[in-house]
Design a protein around this motif. Structure first.
Motif, PDB file in Angstrom:
ATOM      1  N   GLU A  48      83.874   3.835   9.159  1.00 19.94           N
ATOM      2  CA  GLU A  48      83.816   5.379   8.999  1.00 19.94           C
ATOM      3  C   GLU A  48      85.268   6.066   8.950  1.00 19.94           C
ATOM      4  O   GLU A  48      85.640   6.689   8.119  1.00 19.94           O
ATOM      5  CB  GLU A  48      82.866   5.949   9.933  1.00 19.94           C
ATOM      6  N   GLU A  49      86.006   5.558   9.871  1.00 24.17           N
ATOM      7  CA  GLU A  49      87.467   6.150  10.056  1.00 24.17           C
ATOM      8  C   GLU A  49      88.255   5.498   8.942  1.00 24.17           C
ATOM      9  O   GLU A  49      88.933   6.434   8.258  1.00 24.17           O
ATOM     10  CB  GLU A  49      88.034   5.561  11.439  1.00 24.17           C
ATOM     11  N   VAL A  50      88.113   4.333   8.506  1.00 27.27           N
ATOM     12  CA  VAL A  50      88.896   3.679   7.397  1.00 27.27           C
ATOM     13  C   VAL A  50      88.521   4.307   6.016  1.00 27.27           C
ATOM     14  O   VAL A  50      89.276   4.753   5.438  1.00 27.27           O
ATOM     15  CB  VAL A  50      88.702   2.102   7.409  1.00 27.27           C
ATOM     16  N   MET A  51      87.269   4.630   5.988  1.00 21.37           N
ATOM     17  CA  MET A  51      86.650   5.370   4.457  1.00 21.37           C
ATOM     18  C   MET A  51      87.187   6.836   4.531  1.00 21.37           C
ATOM     19  O   MET A  51      87.847   7.167   3.395  1.00 21.37           O
ATOM     20  CB  MET A  51      85.165   5.238   4.637  1.00 21.37           C
ATOM     21  N   ASN A  52      87.155   7.417   5.619  1.00 16.85           N
ATOM     22  CA  ASN A  52      87.749   8.845   5.539  1.00 16.85           C
ATOM     23  C   ASN A  52      89.242   8.704   5.392  1.00 16.85           C
ATOM     24  O   ASN A  52      89.738   9.653   4.554  1.00 16.85           O
ATOM     25  CB  ASN A  52      87.623   9.383   7.285  1.00 16.85           C
ATOM     26  N   MET A  53      90.176   7.761   5.857  1.00 14.87           N
ATOM     27  CA  MET A  53      91.451   7.612   5.745  1.00 14.87           C
ATOM     28  C   MET A  53      91.591   7.328   4.264  1.00 14.87           C
ATOM     29  O   MET A  53      92.445   7.900   3.449  1.00 14.87           O
ATOM     30  CB  MET A  53      92.092   6.616   6.383  1.00 14.87           C
ATOM     31  N   LEU A  54      91.036   6.382   3.485  1.00 18.57           N
ATOM     32  CA  LEU A  54      91.028   5.931   2.238  1.00 18.57           C
ATOM     33  C   LEU A  54      90.694   7.202   1.180  1.00 18.57           C
ATOM     34  O   LEU A  54      91.267   7.611   0.427  1.00 18.57           O
ATOM     35  CB  LEU A  54      90.347   4.693   1.659  1.00 18.57           C
ATOM     36  N   ASN A  55      89.507   8.022   1.563  1.00 15.41           N
ATOM     37  CA  ASN A  55      89.082   9.054   0.549  1.00 15.41           C
ATOM     38  C   ASN A  55      90.179  10.010   0.873  1.00 15.41           C
ATOM     39  O   ASN A  55      90.581  10.996  -0.141  1.00 15.41           O
ATOM     40  CB  ASN A  55      87.911   9.785   1.376  1.00 15.41           C
ATOM     41  N   LEU A  56      90.832  10.475   2.087  1.00 19.06           N
ATOM     42  CA  LEU A  56      91.704  11.225   2.293  1.00 19.06           C
ATOM     43  C   LEU A  56      93.054  11.069   1.270  1.00 19.06           C
ATOM     44  O   LEU A  56      93.690  11.743   0.891  1.00 19.06           O
ATOM     45  CB  LEU A  56      92.219  11.559   3.621  1.00 19.06           C
ATOM     46  N   ARG A  78      95.393  18.725  -5.023  1.00 17.55           N
ATOM     47  CA  ARG A  78      95.809  18.176  -3.690  1.00 17.55           C
ATOM     48  C   ARG A  78      95.780  19.226  -2.665  1.00 17.55           C
ATOM     49  O   ARG A  78      95.811  20.575  -2.739  1.00 17.55           O
ATOM     50  CB  ARG A  78      97.221  17.751  -3.534  1.00 17.55           C
ATOM     51  N   PRO A  79      95.070  18.655  -1.480  1.00 22.63           N
ATOM     52  CA  PRO A  79      94.912  19.541  -0.166  1.00 22.63           C
ATOM     53  C   PRO A  79      96.345  20.048   0.097  1.00 22.63           C
ATOM     54  O   PRO A  79      97.276  19.157   0.154  1.00 22.63           O
ATOM     55  CB  PRO A  79      94.103  18.902   0.619  1.00 22.63           C
ATOM     56  N   CYS A  80      96.623  21.137   0.902  1.00 21.17           N
ATOM     57  CA  CYS A  80      97.788  21.653   1.621  1.00 21.17           C
ATOM     58  C   CYS A  80      97.715  20.602   2.977  1.00 21.17           C
ATOM     59  O   CYS A  80      96.913  20.043   3.336  1.00 21.17           O
ATOM     60  CB  CYS A  80      97.719  23.113   2.114  1.00 21.17           C
ATOM     61  N   MET A  81      98.955  20.505   3.338  1.00 20.68           N
ATOM     62  CA  MET A  81      99.412  19.380   4.748  1.00 20.68           C
ATOM     63  C   MET A  81      98.361  19.910   5.741  1.00 20.68           C
ATOM     64  O   MET A  81      97.838  19.112   6.741  1.00 20.68           O
ATOM     65  CB  MET A  81     100.662  19.341   4.721  1.00 20.68           C
ATOM     66  N   SER A  82      98.345  21.277   5.959  1.00 18.06           N
ATOM     67  CA  SER A  82      97.474  21.810   7.154  1.00 18.06           C
ATOM     68  C   SER A  82      96.186  21.224   6.926  1.00 18.06           C
ATOM     69  O   SER A  82      95.333  21.098   8.164  1.00 18.06           O
ATOM     70  CB  SER A  82      97.724  23.248   7.164  1.00 18.06           C
ATOM     71  N   SER A  83      95.500  21.397   5.645  1.00 17.40           N
ATOM     72  CA  SER A  83      93.995  20.921   5.486  1.00 17.40           C
ATOM     73  C   SER A  83      93.861  19.455   5.884  1.00 17.40           C
ATOM     74  O   SER A  83      93.119  18.831   6.195  1.00 17.40           O
ATOM     75  CB  SER A  83      93.589  21.193   4.211  1.00 17.40           C
ATOM     76  N   VAL A  84      95.168  18.568   5.394  1.00 12.34           N
ATOM     77  CA  VAL A  84      95.010  17.053   5.630  1.00 12.34           C
ATOM     78  C   VAL A  84      94.946  17.042   7.124  1.00 12.34           C
ATOM     79  O   VAL A  84      94.317  16.109   7.641  1.00 12.34           O
ATOM     80  CB  VAL A  84      96.359  16.307   5.056  1.00 12.34           C
ATOM     81  N   VAL A  85      95.791  17.700   8.009  1.00 11.62           N
ATOM     82  CA  VAL A  85      95.893  17.345   9.504  1.00 11.62           C
ATOM     83  C   VAL A  85      94.484  18.039  10.135  1.00 11.62           C
ATOM     84  O   VAL A  85      94.040  17.097  10.855  1.00 11.62           O
ATOM     85  CB  VAL A  85      96.957  18.461   9.969  1.00 11.62           C
ATOM     86  N   SER A  86      93.863  18.696   9.574  1.00 10.27           N
ATOM     87  CA  SER A  86      92.593  19.349   9.906  1.00 10.27           C
ATOM     88  C   SER A  86      91.431  18.250   9.817  1.00 10.27           C
ATOM     89  O   SER A  86      90.545  17.859  10.488  1.00 10.27           O
ATOM     90  CB  SER A  86      92.145  20.443   9.424  1.00 10.27           C
ATOM     91  N   MET A  87      91.844  17.652   8.452  1.00 11.45           N
ATOM     92  CA  MET A  87      90.801  16.455   8.295  1.00 11.45           C
ATOM     93  C   MET A  87      91.050  15.160   9.118  1.00 11.45           C
ATOM     94  O   MET A  87      90.331  14.488   9.699  1.00 11.45           O
ATOM     95  CB  MET A  87      90.980  15.935   6.815  1.00 11.45           C
ATOM     96  N   LEU A  88      92.179  14.863   9.445  1.00  5.49           N
ATOM     97  CA  LEU A  88      92.739  13.768  10.295  1.00  5.49           C
ATOM     98  C   LEU A  88      92.220  14.054  11.593  1.00  5.49           C
ATOM     99  O   LEU A  88      91.764  13.047  12.602  1.00  5.49           O
ATOM    100  CB  LEU A  88      94.081  13.546  10.129  1.00  5.49           C
ATOM    101  N   GLU A  89      92.231  15.492  11.924  1.00  2.00           N
ATOM    102  CA  GLU A  89      91.574  15.724  13.315  1.00  2.00           C
ATOM    103  C   GLU A  89      90.047  15.807  13.632  1.00  2.00           C
ATOM    104  O   GLU A  89      89.586  16.035  14.727  1.00  2.00           O
ATOM    105  CB  GLU A  89      92.338  17.119  13.931  1.00  2.00           C
ATOM    106  N   GLY A  90      89.367  15.677  12.328  1.00  3.91           N
ATOM    107  CA  GLY A  90      88.026  15.773  12.382  1.00  3.91           C
ATOM    108  C   GLY A  90      87.530  17.345  12.470  1.00  3.91           C
ATOM    109  O   GLY A  90      86.502  17.354  12.503  1.00  3.91           O
TER     110      GLY A  90
END
Length: 147
Positions: free
Chosen positions: A73-81, A93-105
């Protein structure tokens, strides 16, 4: 290097997001974007990731040296991101703050829609021509904010 900079010399505030996406692909796969060529028609790791995504085989990118010591699940999240971040259009493309929010779940990572329009081999230069049309689905708006 972000496509808008490589083709037009135009640096956007989303170029760092594109670079992050490439680095994320390199980390998960254990391969270099520019030195990995799994198929003749795929020049870069990103090309191959897009082909595998279209085929529904994105997990084939995972570094085999990891064995089974990872969360699928984490790998798929990272690949999709990573695929979201490497959209050809900087506005999608998402903004970097959105990327960080996605990484943090804090917000969900949506699977990108990638349409392979053209994948052909140029016989003179042996370089592939690759056109990608990717759109975000759902949780991220075009300006990078959360819907």
């Amino acid at each position: 290097m972000a496509p808008e900079y490589a083709t037009r010399g135009y640096l956007t505030d989303k170029a760092d997001v594109y670079s992050f996406g490439i680095v994320a692909l390199e980390i998960v796969s254990g391969k270099s974007n520019t030195n990995y060529r799994p198929k003749q028609e795929c020049v870069y790791l990103l090309d191959w990731a897009s082909v595998l995504h279209e085929q529904g085989n994105l997990m084939e990118l995972v570094d085999p040296s990891l064995g089974s010591n990872y969360s699928e699940e984490e790998v798929m999240n990272m690949l999709n991101l990573a695929l979201l971040c490497t959209n050809q259009s900087p506005t999608l493309r998402p903004c970097m703050s959105s990327v960080v929010s996605m990484l943090e779940g804090k917000i969900a990572v949506q699977a990108p829609t990638i349409k392979l329009e053209k994948l052909s081999l140029d016989s003179q230069s042996h370089a592939s021509t690759f056109s990608r049309d990717s759109q975000l689905q759902g949780s991220i708006s075009v300006d990078g904010g959360i819907d």
